[in-house]
Design a protein around this motif. Structure first.
Motif, PDB file in Angstrom:
ATOM      1  N   GLU A   1     -31.476  54.145 123.939  1.00 24.66           N
ATOM      2  CA  GLU A   1     -32.167  54.357 122.665  1.00 24.66           C
ATOM      3  C   GLU A   1     -31.846  53.246 121.664  1.00 24.66           C
ATOM      4  OE1 GLU A   1     -33.034  59.066 121.869  1.00 24.66           O
ATOM      5  OE2 GLU A   1     -31.062  58.275 121.352  1.00 24.66           O
TER       6      GLU A   1
ATOM      7  N   ARG B   1     -26.675  49.416 114.915  1.00 24.63           N
ATOM      8  CA  ARG B   1     -26.961  50.785 115.349  1.00 24.63           C
ATOM      9  C   ARG B   1     -25.794  51.334 116.166  1.00 24.63           C
ATOM     10  NH1 ARG B   1     -32.996  50.889 118.067  1.00 24.63           N
ATOM     11  NH2 ARG B   1     -34.260  51.115 116.165  1.00 24.63           N
TER      12      ARG B   1
ATOM     13  N   LEU C   1     -26.855  59.111 113.382  1.00 26.34           N
ATOM     14  CA  LEU C   1     -28.244  59.514 113.130  1.00 26.34           C
ATOM     15  C   LEU C   1     -28.886  58.774 111.954  1.00 26.34           C
ATOM     16  CD1 LEU C   1     -27.948  63.384 113.606  1.00 26.34           C
ATOM     17  CD2 LEU C   1     -28.848  61.714 115.222  1.00 26.34           C
TER      18      LEU C   1
ATOM     19  N   TRP D   1     -29.541  55.550 111.460  1.00 25.79           N
ATOM     20  CA  TRP D   1     -30.556  54.570 111.830  1.00 25.79           C
ATOM     21  C   TRP D   1     -31.835  55.244 112.340  1.00 25.79           C
ATOM     22  CZ3 TRP D   1     -32.593  54.245 116.713  1.00 25.79           C
ATOM     23  CH2 TRP D   1     -31.845  54.739 117.787  1.00 25.79           C
ATOM     24  N   LYS D   2     -31.684  56.409 112.969  1.00 25.07           N
ATOM     25  CA  LYS D   2     -32.878  57.129 113.422  1.00 25.07           C
ATOM     26  C   LYS D   2     -33.701  57.620 112.235  1.00 25.07           C
ATOM     27  CE  LYS D   2     -31.523  58.749 118.001  1.00 25.07           C
ATOM     28  NZ  LYS D   2     -31.469  59.915 118.896  1.00 25.07           N
TER      29      LYS D   2
ATOM     30  N   ARG E   1     -35.484  54.692 110.809  1.00 23.70           N
ATOM     31  CA  ARG E   1     -36.596  54.281 111.672  1.00 23.70           C
ATOM     32  C   ARG E   1     -37.799  55.192 111.474  1.00 23.70           C
ATOM     33  NH1 ARG E   1     -36.070  54.161 118.185  1.00 23.70           N
ATOM     34  NH2 ARG E   1     -35.874  56.396 117.803  1.00 23.70           N
ATOM     35  N   CYS E   2     -37.563  56.489 111.331  1.00 30.64           N
ATOM     36  CA  CYS E   2     -38.669  57.422 111.097  1.00 30.64           C
ATOM     37  C   CYS E   2     -39.408  57.099 109.802  1.00 30.64           C
ATOM     38  CB  CYS E   2     -38.146  58.858 111.056  1.00 30.64           C
ATOM     39  SG  CYS E   2     -37.645  59.506 112.659  1.00 30.64           S
TER      40      CYS E   2
ATOM     41  N   GLU F   1     -34.315  49.009 109.690  1.00 30.01           N
ATOM     42  CA  GLU F   1     -35.181  49.430 110.790  1.00 30.01           C
ATOM     43  C   GLU F   1     -36.575  48.821 110.672  1.00 30.01           C
ATOM     44  OE1 GLU F   1     -34.495  51.160 113.616  1.00 30.01           O
ATOM     45  OE2 GLU F   1     -32.421  50.870 112.985  1.00 30.01           O
TER      46      GLU F   1
END
Length: 512
Positions: free
Chosen positions: A113, A226, A233, A235-236, A239-240, A246
């Protein structure tokens, strides 16, 4: 006043309860054998988050200190926001992870990921059958004699016609320049030529870095962040939302993928027009992958993976070697003598194999300053390492080359010293090189995933270092000790600022 007393009472009760719970759990975990004898201070819920933050700027040395105090050379790290991590510098554990029980320790989804946006389904970012099929294909191509010959001819062209004239000019002007950046440009040119079959030619330090190289830098750096972010979480979430680093990563990856995809399309047209049997045009890795009839996306991801791996690893290793040689002029002189024995101006494959002392210097440099400081796998099921460390399904299991190179148990009391002769069977450099266990020195990984480009990496580094030292002397402009920075590939913080002189000038000056 009553409210204040009540709050104070509740706060003290909470602290007492928390402390009691911590010690209770600690006793239980020790009895179950779930905690190592040495590791970072750990507390319920937050784990070692406090000490992790305190040592975030020196993680490598912090982990090394903790591991050196452990009887098994292994520690377990638990912190809020990250999965349980086992970090080991124990060669038996490394062999178990990379070879003996290889199938239980894939890269794993958490790793894929992190690099997935950049490397996609390239060979370094996949497991299982997809990895196996790419490995077989790449292994066949890397062992081909024709690719080796193409690699040597590319080296001759890039070094003799590109790098050497730049050094000549820099020696004449006495200009200060960043050797690390110059070597990175050279390595980028090399890997682009061998992987994509394209010429970059951007060695002149006065010229800006190419947009493609900048995009690679950006993507690599953000992916590395990352992996080391305190809160996994975050960076996730970014990204969203498409914000911050990101968004920068997405733009950089898009530039890289568009560029490589365009090269693939053009190469496919050229092969179709000129015919598949045109050996003069089909020597690079990209052409070979196209002829093997693989999908464009798979080819793109494989090529991007090889460029990323081949660019920064060799340049980092050479940068640190040149710094170490500048600190040890007697060893540098030995390398010069060895390279000067070969009278031919151009090095070939056989003459490069004769440079045993130079190879020992490269190995010793990478022992102390490995291009890849750690590598992680993720356990599929519960397991037990050879040193009796319990592994839970989903744990991150990391072997640690940087720490391994600093273990007295592996390298002796002089483990922090630069001593190339430790790589020989006898103290004299004329003797044969030792066959060091790859699980004690896992710089190129080991086992089924051992680096396919290992031999080419040594050829490239020997050729470049020997060509430079035969003609030039390099000296840092600062006496400060450089800072080692871990990313996807480690590098020297702020670059390596040096001046260069021709050896003929040195001899004349010294004789006067």
């Amino acid at each position: 006043m009553a409210t204040f007393v009540s709050l104070t009472f509740h706060l003290l009760s909470f602290i007492l309860l928390y402390t009691s719970l911590f010690y209770f759990l600690k006793i239980i975990f020790h009895k179950l054998g779930q905690l190592p004898s040495h590791g970072p201070p750990t507390y319920p819920i937050i784990g070692c988050l406090i000490s992790f933050y305190k040592n975030q700027s020196r993680l490598l040395d912090w982990y090394t200190e903790l591991i050196s105090k452990s009887a098994t050379s292994t520690i377990v790290v638990n912190r809020l926001g990250a999965r349980r991590t086992i970090i080991t510098a124990n060669p038996q554990n490394v062999e178990y992870i990379l070879k003996t029980n290889f199938n239980n320790f894939p890269k794993g989804k958490p790793f894929t990921e992190i690099l997935g946006d950049f490397l996609g389904y390239g060979i370094f970012n996949v497991d299982g059958e997809l990895w196996n099929s790419q490995r077989k294909l790449a292994s066949h191509e890397f062992t081909a004699k024709s690719l080796r010959e193409f690699f040597i001819s590319t080296l001759e062209e890039e070094v003799d016609k590109g790098l050497s004239p730049v050094f000549e000019s820099l020696a004449e002007t006495g200009e200060v320049f960043d050797l690390q950046e110059l070597l990175r440009r050279l390595a980028f040119n090399m890997i682009c030529k061998v992987s994509l079959g394209i010429d970059r030619r951007c060695l002149d330090p006065s010229l800006p870095v190419s947009p493609l190289a900048r995009a690679f830098d950006m993507a690599s750096e953000i992916c590395a962040r990352r992996a080391t972010a305190p809160m996994y979480l975050v960076w996730k979430f970014k990204r969203c939302l498409g914000i911050g680093s990101e968004k920068m990563l997405k733009d950089a990856v898009q530039r890289v993928h568009q560029y490589v995809s365009k090269v693939i399309v053009n190469r496919e047209k050229m092969i179709l027009e000129q015919g598949e049997n045109n050996n003069n045009q089909n020597q690079d890795l990209l052409s070979r992958l196209i002829l093997a009839r693989h999908e464009e996306k798979v080819i793109r991801d494989m090529v991007v993976s090889f460029i990323m791996a081949g660019r920064d690893t060799t340049s980092a290793a050479m940068t640190w070697l040149f710094w170490l040689l500048s600190c040890h002029p007697d060893i540098e002189q030995e390398v010069f003598k060895e390279t000067n024995i070969i009278k031919e101006r151009k090095f070939d494959y056989d003459s490069l194999k004769e440079l045993r002392f130079l190879k020992a210097c490269l190995c010793e440099s990478m022992r102390l300053y490995p291009p890849v400081v750690w590598d992680s796998k993720h356990a599929l099921v519960d397991d037990l390492l050879p040193d009796n460390t319990h592994v839970r399904a989903g744990d991150r299991v990391t072997y640690f080359p940087y720490g391994m190179g600093r273990m007295e148990a592996l390298w002796g009391k002089d483990c922090l010293e630069f001593k190339p002769n430790r790589w020989f069977l006898e103290p004299e450099q004329s003797s044969s090189l030792k066959k060091v266990c790859p699980y004690k020195f896992p710089i190129f990984q080991a086992g089924p995933r051992v680096c396919l480009g290992k031999e080419m990496a040594f050829i490239q580094m020997k050729y470049v270092v020997a060509s430079i030292l035969r003609q030039f002397e390099i000296r840092p402009v600062s006496s400060d000790r450089p800072v080692f920075v871990p990313r996807l590939t480690a590098h020297m913080a702020g670059g390596f600022r040096v001046v260069v002189r021709k050896r003929s000038q040195i001899t004349t000056t010294d004789s006067n």
